[in-house]
Design an enzyme around this catalytic site. Structure first.
Site, short mmCIF file in Angstrom:
data_model
loop_
_atom_site.label_atom_id
_atom_site.label_comp_id
_atom_site.label_asym_id
_atom_site.label_seq_id
_atom_site.Cartn_x
_atom_site.Cartn_y
_atom_site.Cartn_z
N THR A 27 0.84 -1.19 0.00
CA THR A 27 0.00 0.00 0.00
C THR A 27 0.88 1.24 0.00
OG1 THR A 27 -0.11 0.34 2.39
CG2 THR A 27 -1.72 -1.20 1.44
N CYS A 28 0.28 2.35 -0.30
CA CYS A 28 0.96 3.64 -0.20
C CYS A 28 0.45 4.37 1.04
CB CYS A 28 0.77 4.47 -1.46
SG CYS A 28 -0.95 4.77 -1.87
#
Length: 128
Positions: free
Chosen positions: A35-36
C-alpha cells in the site's frame, strides 16, 4: 488519514481484496500486498486478517527484501515479522531532502504441500 467510517470501509475493502487475491493463488505461489499508506490498519492489520481468517493454515509471510535502503532510516521492518515499511520524509538526494508518503510491503506465500505441516487443519468451507 482515513479515520472513522471511511477508514473502516477502506479496511474492509482491503481485507476483501487480499482474501480474493490469496484465494486465486496456486499452492507454492507468492503474492505481494503493498500500500501507499503508513497506517497499520491498512497494512499489518490487513495481512493479519488474511493469516487469521482466509488462509491461516497455508499462508505464510515470506521475508521481503529490497535492493537498497534496508536498515537505513528510509526502509525499516513492519510490526509483522518479514514485512517492510518505507518511511516518509527521510530521503536525502545530495543537498535536497526528499519528501513522500509511507509505503508498506508484505510478501505472502501459499504452502505447496500442507501434508508436511503437523498442525495443518483444512480451512472451513464457507457456503456460497
Amino acid at each position: 488519514g482515513n479515520a472513522g467510517a471511511g477508514g473502516e470501509a477502506l479496511r474492509r475493502l482491503q481485507c476483501g481484496l487480499i482474501g480474493r487475491a490469496y484465494a486465486l493463488l496456486r499452492p507454492g505461489g507468492q503474492m505481494v500486498y503493498s500500500t501507499c499508506s503508513a497506517r497499520e490498519e491498512e497494512n499489518e492489520d490487513v495481512v493479519r486478517y488474511l493469516l487469521e481468517t482466509e488462509g491461516s493454515r497455508d499462508a505464510r509471510i515470506l521475508p521481503a527484501q529490497v535492493p537498497v535502503g534496508e536498515g537505513t532510516d528510509l526502509v525499516g521492518r513492519g510490526s509483522l515479522e518479514g514485512t517492510l515499511r518505507f518511511r516518509p520524509n527521510v530521503g536525502v538526494d545530495g543537498d535536497n531532502i526528499t519528501t513522500g508518503g509511507g509505503f508498506f510491503l508484505a510478501r505472502i506465500g501459499k504452502v505447496a504441500d500442507v501434508s508436511n505441516c503437523e498442525d495443518y487443519h483444512p480451512p472451513i468451507q464457507r457456503p456460497a
